[in-house]
Write a protein that holds these residues in place. Structure first.
Motif, PDB file in Angstrom:
ATOM      1  N   THR A 270     -11.605  11.489  -9.850  1.00 53.48           N
ATOM      2  CA  THR A 270     -10.857  12.538  -9.180  1.00 53.48           C
ATOM      3  C   THR A 270     -10.241  11.950  -7.915  1.00 53.48           C
ATOM      4  OG1 THR A 270     -12.784  13.253  -7.897  1.00 53.48           O
ATOM      5  CG2 THR A 270     -12.427  14.295 -10.053  1.00 53.48           C
ATOM      6  N   VAL A 271      -9.185  12.581  -7.411  1.00 54.61           N
ATOM      7  CA  VAL A 271      -8.473  12.064  -6.242  1.00 54.61           C
ATOM      8  C   VAL A 271      -8.362  13.174  -5.205  1.00 54.61           C
ATOM      9  CG1 VAL A 271      -6.319  11.058  -5.416  1.00 54.61           C
ATOM     10  CG2 VAL A 271      -7.172  10.448  -7.676  1.00 54.61           C
ATOM     11  N   ASP A 272      -8.687  12.838  -3.935  1.00 52.86           N
ATOM     12  CA  ASP A 272      -8.578  13.839  -2.878  1.00 52.86           C
ATOM     13  C   ASP A 272      -7.155  13.869  -2.334  1.00 52.86           C
ATOM     14  OD1 ASP A 272      -8.262  11.693  -1.142  1.00 52.86           O
ATOM     15  OD2 ASP A 272     -10.282  11.810  -0.306  1.00 52.86           O
ATOM     16  N   ILE A 273      -6.934  14.660  -1.276  1.00 51.23           N
ATOM     17  CA  ILE A 273      -5.571  14.854  -0.773  1.00 51.23           C
ATOM     18  C   ILE A 273      -5.005  13.586  -0.150  1.00 51.23           C
ATOM     19  CG2 ILE A 273      -5.901  17.323  -0.401  1.00 51.23           C
ATOM     20  CD1 ILE A 273      -6.347  16.726   2.557  1.00 51.23           C
ATOM     21  N   ASN A 274      -5.876  12.611   0.166  1.00 44.60           N
ATOM     22  CA  ASN A 274      -5.418  11.336   0.734  1.00 44.60           C
ATOM     23  C   ASN A 274      -5.345  10.228  -0.314  1.00 44.60           C
ATOM     24  OD1 ASN A 274      -5.237  12.303   3.448  1.00 44.60           O
ATOM     25  ND2 ASN A 274      -7.484  12.225   3.557  1.00 44.60           N
ATOM     26  N   ASP A 275      -5.358  10.610  -1.590  1.00 40.58           N
ATOM     27  CA  ASP A 275      -5.296   9.661  -2.715  1.00 40.58           C
ATOM     28  C   ASP A 275      -6.521   8.763  -2.794  1.00 40.58           C
ATOM     29  OD1 ASP A 275      -2.785  10.479  -3.759  1.00 40.58           O
ATOM     30  OD2 ASP A 275      -1.757   9.332  -2.208  1.00 40.58           O
TER      31      ASP A 275
ATOM     32  N   ALA B 252       0.823  -1.211   0.000  1.00 42.09           N
ATOM     33  CA  ALA B 252       0.000   0.000   0.000  1.00 42.09           C
ATOM     34  C   ALA B 252       0.857   1.261   0.000  1.00 42.09           C
ATOM     35  CB  ALA B 252      -0.941  -0.017   1.203  1.00 42.09           C
ATOM     36  N   ARG B 253       1.968   1.231   0.710  1.00 40.62           N
ATOM     37  CA  ARG B 253       2.807   2.419   0.807  1.00 40.62           C
ATOM     38  C   ARG B 253       3.506   2.731  -0.513  1.00 40.62           C
ATOM     39  NH1 ARG B 253       5.438  -1.716   3.409  1.00 40.62           N
ATOM     40  NH2 ARG B 253       7.457  -2.328   2.507  1.00 40.62           N
ATOM     41  N   ASP B 254       3.680   1.719  -1.368  1.00 42.30           N
ATOM     42  CA  ASP B 254       4.419   1.901  -2.615  1.00 42.30           C
ATOM     43  C   ASP B 254       3.556   2.505  -3.718  1.00 42.30           C
ATOM     44  OD1 ASP B 254       6.630   0.697  -1.408  1.00 42.30           O
ATOM     45  OD2 ASP B 254       5.950  -1.305  -1.995  1.00 42.30           O
ATOM     46  N   LYS B 255       2.342   2.055  -3.835  1.00 38.77           N
ATOM     47  CA  LYS B 255       1.476   2.478  -4.934  1.00 38.77           C
ATOM     48  C   LYS B 255       0.025   2.389  -4.466  1.00 38.77           C
ATOM     49  CE  LYS B 255       2.852   1.408  -9.064  1.00 38.77           C
ATOM     50  NZ  LYS B 255       3.086   2.760  -9.644  1.00 38.77           N
ATOM     51  N   PRO B 256      -0.561   3.505  -4.052  1.00 37.67           N
ATOM     52  CA  PRO B 256      -1.915   3.445  -3.487  1.00 37.67           C
ATOM     53  C   PRO B 256      -2.999   3.081  -4.485  1.00 37.67           C
ATOM     54  CG  PRO B 256      -1.181   5.718  -3.727  1.00 37.67           C
ATOM     55  CD  PRO B 256       0.000   4.854  -4.033  1.00 37.67           C
ATOM     56  N   LEU B 257      -2.719   3.201  -5.779  1.00 35.98           N
ATOM     57  CA  LEU B 257      -3.725   2.917  -6.807  1.00 35.98           C
ATOM     58  C   LEU B 257      -3.036   2.277  -7.999  1.00 35.98           C
ATOM     59  CD1 LEU B 257      -6.538   5.347  -7.877  1.00 35.98           C
ATOM     60  CD2 LEU B 257      -5.105   4.288  -9.607  1.00 35.98           C
ATOM     61  N   LEU B 258      -3.598   1.167  -8.511  1.00 34.55           N
ATOM     62  CA  LEU B 258      -2.952   0.449  -9.608  1.00 34.55           C
ATOM     63  C   LEU B 258      -3.987  -0.047 -10.599  1.00 34.55           C
ATOM     64  CD1 LEU B 258      -0.172  -0.670 -10.621  1.00 34.55           C
ATOM     65  CD2 LEU B 258      -0.790  -2.816  -9.509  1.00 34.55           C
ATOM     66  N   ARG B 259      -3.770   0.237 -11.875  1.00 31.50           N
ATOM     67  CA  ARG B 259      -4.621  -0.271 -12.957  1.00 31.50           C
ATOM     68  C   ARG B 259      -4.077  -1.614 -13.429  1.00 31.50           C
ATOM     69  NH1 ARG B 259      -7.311   3.970 -16.060  1.00 31.50           N
ATOM     70  NH2 ARG B 259      -7.846   2.299 -17.529  1.00 31.50           N
TER      71      ARG B 259
ATOM     72  N   ARG C  40     -15.107   4.811   0.541  1.00 32.10           N
ATOM     73  CA  ARG C  40     -14.134   5.172   1.562  1.00 32.10           C
ATOM     74  C   ARG C  40     -14.050   4.069   2.613  1.00 32.10           C
ATOM     75  NH1 ARG C  40     -13.242   8.051  -1.996  1.00 32.10           N
ATOM     76  NH2 ARG C  40     -13.200  10.350  -2.040  1.00 32.10           N
ATOM     77  N   VAL C  41     -12.842   3.763   3.053  1.00 31.87           N
ATOM     78  CA  VAL C  41     -12.640   2.779   4.110  1.00 31.87           C
ATOM     79  C   VAL C  41     -13.125   3.360   5.433  1.00 31.87           C
ATOM     80  CG1 VAL C  41     -10.913   1.445   5.397  1.00 31.87           C
ATOM     81  CG2 VAL C  41     -10.699   1.713   2.915  1.00 31.87           C
ATOM     82  N   VAL C  42     -13.912   2.573   6.173  1.00 32.04           N
ATOM     83  CA  VAL C  42     -14.445   3.053   7.446  1.00 32.04           C
ATOM     84  C   VAL C  42     -13.389   2.895   8.533  1.00 32.04           C
ATOM     85  CG1 VAL C  42     -16.815   2.532   6.772  1.00 32.04           C
ATOM     86  CG2 VAL C  42     -15.486   0.830   8.040  1.00 32.04           C
TER      87      VAL C  42
ATOM     88  N   LEU D  32     -11.719  -8.825 -16.010  1.00 31.51           N
ATOM     89  CA  LEU D  32     -11.976  -7.391 -16.143  1.00 31.51           C
ATOM     90  C   LEU D  32     -10.748  -6.747 -16.754  1.00 31.51           C
ATOM     91  CD1 LEU D  32     -13.590  -6.614 -12.648  1.00 31.51           C
ATOM     92  CD2 LEU D  32     -14.727  -7.279 -14.781  1.00 31.51           C
ATOM     93  N   THR D  33     -10.941  -6.038 -17.866  1.00 33.62           N
ATOM     94  CA  THR D  33      -9.810  -5.442 -18.582  1.00 33.62           C
ATOM     95  C   THR D  33      -9.550  -3.998 -18.176  1.00 33.62           C
ATOM     96  OG1 THR D  33     -11.283  -4.844 -20.407  1.00 33.62           O
ATOM     97  CG2 THR D  33     -10.137  -6.957 -20.569  1.00 33.62           C
ATOM     98  N   HIS D  34     -10.479  -3.401 -17.445  1.00 32.47           N
ATOM     99  CA  HIS D  34     -10.304  -2.018 -17.006  1.00 32.47           C
ATOM    100  C   HIS D  34     -10.610  -1.933 -15.502  1.00 32.47           C
ATOM    101  CE1 HIS D  34     -10.609  -1.504 -21.349  1.00 32.47           C
ATOM    102  NE2 HIS D  34     -10.017  -0.333 -21.206  1.00 32.47           N
ATOM    103  N   ALA D  35      -9.807  -2.633 -14.728  1.00 36.31           N
ATOM    104  CA  ALA D  35      -9.984  -2.622 -13.275  1.00 36.31           C
ATOM    105  C   ALA D  35      -8.934  -1.723 -12.643  1.00 36.31           C
ATOM    106  CB  ALA D  35      -9.865  -4.034 -12.709  1.00 36.31           C
ATOM    107  N   VAL D  36      -9.305  -1.127 -11.542  1.00 39.99           N
ATOM    108  CA  VAL D  36      -8.360  -0.341 -10.764  1.00 39.99           C
ATOM    109  C   VAL D  36      -8.489  -0.785  -9.309  1.00 39.99           C
ATOM    110  CG1 VAL D  36     -10.020   1.561 -10.493  1.00 39.99           C
ATOM    111  CG2 VAL D  36      -7.587   1.983 -10.125  1.00 39.99           C
ATOM    112  N   SER D  37      -7.347  -0.987  -8.655  1.00 40.90           N
ATOM    113  CA  SER D  37      -7.326  -1.422  -7.261  1.00 40.90           C
ATOM    114  C   SER D  37      -6.789  -0.294  -6.397  1.00 40.90           C
ATOM    115  CB  SER D  37      -6.474  -2.682  -7.096  1.00 40.90           C
ATOM    116  OG  SER D  37      -7.047  -3.765  -7.800  1.00 40.90           O
ATOM    117  N   ILE D  38      -7.445  -0.090  -5.266  1.00 39.04           N
ATOM    118  CA  ILE D  38      -7.127   1.026  -4.383  1.00 39.04           C
ATOM    119  C   ILE D  38      -6.739   0.482  -3.022  1.00 39.04           C
ATOM    120  CG2 ILE D  38      -8.051   3.058  -3.199  1.00 39.04           C
ATOM    121  CD1 ILE D  38      -9.435   1.939  -6.546  1.00 39.04           C
TER     122      ILE D  38
END
Length: 610
Positions: free
Chosen positions: A506-511, A400-407, A529-531, A418-424
């Protein structure tokens, strides 16, 4: 007659057939005892007052140490409450076993499984614990010594590799492969007990873990070759079901009398060995390719005997680095060069064998491994255990610390990609994947972030995998929003004709991303959002124009049950879903599934907890 020896990739894996008497070609599995019967409590010693069998069980996220039960059978439940809880001990004793079961923890509850009554695998409500210890769910509880100074009395406890726990009231799947301690003829321990592997909710939490002695609370300080299972019942409310034991009481065959010869050259066909001169020969205590300095390409020829202490069906597996092999028994070919599976019924006593290993590729260190398995015999290595070679790529993990979002591509349980997935990712160790092609939340998982080996090793195939305990929300791809003529109209998985268009995110200040898409002429913002504490996610969908015929599918599963106000349980106690007031949710049945839908509003809010 010459026979061709073929290299299949880098590591040839083949099944060696030892033709002792009857040649068998069907598949072979270790014998599994019937499930521990939970029709009543007859499988256990004195059950006391707190244990019972039930047909269904429920827990509340809000009520500590409490389970509600419904009459029936098939589920073992401990509800100590005001009664004196007692430990439950099986009538059967075990040595080496695989144990598999489902467990449900009540809120704030504490229990444990003692292998042989002596080695505790801790059971605890450790929901969303960030840094688990040996006292958390799936940990190996510590040993105890009162003679030590305070603060050091507990020792040699082992935490799970990561917290794969689920919420109280949800079924959790636990698998344990256990090897009992070994003793010599005089009763002296010669090998420690071992957790070969333990997995919680599909995640390996222990592997190759030696247990030096009994943990705290054991039924005895001594160690034994056989002992009962013990379920802790004096601490808290807990339930079990689908309890299965596979016993491994069959002694393994042994090999001996090994003689070898090494012939230099590239051997694509089996040669006449009488016409060749060996560059090296001798005897060996191990079946191994570690024989000092060998030529780059060679043929290794072994002869020896295999001794079985009991007659039965056996399967043998050979792995040969950078080459291939074949085997003869009593001068007759047992496994064809192009064969790779088979079994044999061995008599009690000795069977001669002849093994050939032709190394043709020099990129891998010469190595071979021979293992045997049978009903009641876990795969057991007969050869040198130092097999290295190329047995698969080194895993490539993204944290998580290396890449917060990955396609990437992402595979669903039903086989769809799924050919257009994004993981957060999330620092709370709760992550999710989103389908940009359909505007929907696909899966959640707790643990580490992603295994990207399939995507980045060599040319790769573009896919990544969750690296934790996964909650699949969809078996097949489908949108979260649909236009329905009425509440019973079919939920279509295809977005054709809907005007669906992804507008990115769009991405907020916390990615944290907010996904945006158009569908049926409306714009939708999808915020996930994670609770707090990583217990789940909260989802908010905002519609530019809701419309009377627009609906949101919140969940689909084999069953959906409402047990508390605005809180639903989905699937086989797989996860919770909490719906905000005023959304008018309704449950409908479609084929084998149930669906939870709400009419679209300017804002739709709900929370998934697991």
């Amino acid at each position: 007659m010459n026979r061709k020896i073929t290299v299949l990739g880098g590591m040839l894996s083949c099944m060696i057939l030892l033709l002792g008497s009857n040649h068998i070609t069907r598949g072979q599995q270790a014998e599994t005892d019937p499930e521990i019967s939970l029709q009543d409590l007859s499988a256990f010693e004195n059950s006391g007052q707190s244990w019972q069998v039930a047909g269904a069980v429920w827990a509340s996220l809000d009520k500590a140490n409490h389970l509600e039960v419904e009459p029936g059978t098939g589920i073992l439940v401990n509800t100590p409450g005001d009664r004196q809880g007692t430990d439950l001990i099986t009538r059967l004793d075990h040595g080496d076993i695989d144990l598999e079961l489902d467990v449900m923890m009540a809120k704030d509850s504490n229990s444990g499984i003692y292998l042989q009554g002596r080695y505790e695998v801790q059971l605890l409500d450790s929901w969303a614990t960030q840094n688990p210890t040996s006292g958390d769910h799936g940990g190996i509880y510590e040993r105890w010594d009162e003679s030590r100074v305070d603060g050091q009395k507990g020792y040699e406890g082992y935490p799970p590799r990561q917290n794969a726990s689920r919420a109280p009231g949800l079924w959790q799947h636990l698998e344990i492969s256990f090897r009992a301690p070994r003793f010599d003829a005089e009763g002296n321990k010669v090998a420690n007990a071992q957790i070969i592997r333990a997995a919680l909710n599909g995640v390996t939490i222990h592997e190759g873990l030696e247990l030096q002695g009994p943990t705290r609370g054991a039924i005895g300080d001594d160690e034994v070759d056989r002992g009962p299972l013990r379920l802790q019942g004096d601490h808290g409310a807990v339930a079990f079901r689908n309890m299965k034991i596979t016993r491994y009481d069959q002694p393994a065959p042994t090999i001996g009398g090994l003689e070898y010869s090494v012939y230099e050259g590239v051997f694509s066909e089996e040669p006449d060995l009488d016409t060749l001169s060996a560059v090296q020969s001798g005897s060996s205590e191990l079946l191994t390719a570690q024989l000092g300095q060998l030529p780059d390409q060679f043929l290794l020829h072994y002869t020896g005997t295999l001794r079985s202490s009991s007659a039965g069906d056996y399967t043998f597996r050979l792995e040969a680095a950078g080459g291939g092999g074949l085997l003869r028994i009593d001068g007759e070919e047992v496994i064809p060069i192009d064969g790779n599976t088979g079994e044999v019924r061995l008599p009690e006593g000795e069977v001669p064998f002849e093994l050939l290993y032709a190394r043709q590729a020099n990129w891998a260190e010469p190595n071979l491994a021979l293992s045997v398995s049978a009903p009641g015999l876990r795969p057991h290595t007969l050869s040198d255990t130092r097999l290295s070679g190329q047995q698969g790529p080194r895993p490539i993990y993204v944290e998580a610390r290396d890449k917060p979002l990955l396609r990437s591509f992402m595979d669903l349980p039903g086989g769809e990609r799924l050919t257009h997935a994004v993981s957060i990712s999330s620092p709370h160790k709760l992550h999710y994947s989103y389908d940009l092609n359909r505007g929907n939340l696909v899966q959640l998982w707790r643990g580490r972030f992603l295994d990207t080996t399939p995507m980045w090793h060599n040319r790769g195939n573009g896919t990544s995998r969750p690296n934790g305990s996964v909650l699949h929300l969809l078996e097949e791809a489908s949108p979260a929003v649909n236009q329905l003529e009425d509440e019973q109209a079919e939920w279509t998985s295809d977005t054709t004709g809907t005007g669906f268009r992804s507008k990115g995110y769009t991405v907020d200040i916390n990615d944290n991303p907010t996904f945006i898409f158009e569908m049926y002429g409306r714009e939708v913002e999808d915020e996930i959002r994670v609770v707090s504490g990583g217990r789940g996610v909260r989802r908010t969908l905002k519609f530019s124009e809701p419309g009377d015929d627009l609906y949101v599918r919140l969940a689909a599963g084999t069953s959906i049950t409402k047990k508390e106000a605005d809180r639903y349980q989905v699937g086989d106690r797989s996860y919770y879903l909490e719906v905000d007031a005023g959304l008018d949710p309704f449950i409908r049945s479609t084929g084998d599934l149930q669906e939870l839908l709400v009419p679209a509003r300017p804002s739709v809010h709900y929370t998934i907890l697991f």
